[in-house]
Design an enzyme around this catalytic site. Sequence first.
Site, mmCIF file in Angstrom:
data_model
loop_
_atom_site.group_PDB
_atom_site.id
_atom_site.type_symbol
_atom_site.label_atom_id
_atom_site.label_comp_id
_atom_site.label_asym_id
_atom_site.label_seq_id
_atom_site.Cartn_x
_atom_site.Cartn_y
_atom_site.Cartn_z
ATOM 1 N N ASN A 98 0.783 -1.232 0.000
ATOM 2 C CA ASN A 98 0.000 0.000 0.000
ATOM 3 C C ASN A 98 0.819 1.288 0.000
ATOM 4 O OD1 ASN A 98 -2.778 1.291 0.496
ATOM 5 N ND2 ASN A 98 -1.589 2.068 2.226
ATOM 6 N N SER A 151 -4.930 2.398 -8.451
ATOM 7 C CA SER A 151 -5.787 3.590 -8.469
ATOM 8 C C SER A 151 -6.606 3.561 -9.750
ATOM 9 C CB SER A 151 -4.923 4.857 -8.435
ATOM 10 O OG SER A 151 -5.692 6.014 -8.712
ATOM 11 N N TYR A 164 2.055 10.038 -11.392
ATOM 12 C CA TYR A 164 1.239 9.176 -10.540
ATOM 13 C C TYR A 164 0.443 8.174 -11.377
ATOM 14 C CZ TYR A 164 -2.112 7.769 -6.937
ATOM 15 O OH TYR A 164 -2.886 7.040 -6.060
ATOM 16 N N LYS A 168 0.842 4.073 -11.368
ATOM 17 C CA LYS A 168 -0.259 3.186 -11.013
ATOM 18 C C LYS A 168 -0.665 2.284 -12.185
ATOM 19 C CE LYS A 168 -0.717 4.363 -6.717
ATOM 20 N NZ LYS A 168 -0.423 3.409 -5.626
#
Length: 260
Positions: A98, A151, A164, A168
């Site tokens: 995580n 995500s 980001y 992901k």
Amino acid sequence: MSDYLSQTFGLEGKVALVAGASSGIGAEFARALAKAGADVVLGARRADRIEALAKDIAAQTGKRTLAVAMDVTDGESVTKAFDAAEEAFGTVTIVCNNAGLAIPSWALEEKEEDWDTTMNTNLKGMWRVAREAAGRMLKAGTGGSIINTASILGLGVGPMQTSYAVSKAGVVQMTRALALEWQRFGVRVNAICPGYFKTEINDEFLESDHGKQMVAMTPAKRVGKLEELVPPMLMLACDASSFTTGVALPVDGAHTVRLA
């Protein structure tokens, strides 16, 4: 809980490790795993936070907990964390992978070091943890479940989130690739793809006018509650999902359905 539900979805006797357990989704997952019956190892860089959280979880659930220093950008740190977990509880068979961060920026303004930091934490960091966990599961002959936090920006894109979103998307593809390789060893690898959930990473943005406008445009017209991520995680963690692997599961109030 009925005997059927506890036997099907319970985690009694399991050892779980949560990477990035100091706050937000990771902390929520750590609490839920213990409530479901697992002994829980909490890994993060912020030792004071996870030590306090570990004590609180143990007091509330009666399960064994352990706080271990873990920096997913440092391979030696990851190895030492798993060593400590094994010494305390035995082989880790559930991993909530995580740890992550976001450094929002327009692509033309993003600094190269911010790109590298994002990739090293969100993608390579998860690779380090997953590979360490799987290697130990194989050696012990236990099999297990690795759950990566991806995500919906790994399935689509948004402004000011280039690095980001790319990191992901890499997590989603890594999840599928590792699931393909490790299924024969009984190691399952899945990903949860959260939509908008308020955490330390995004709370300021979601409270801004622009953030509120974006949330208002989603089908649910609200952010998710952290506890709404728990049932999908527990489903993927437990033995009832023994034939479920390589899945990237959106938990987003139909956000990605609208974007499809």
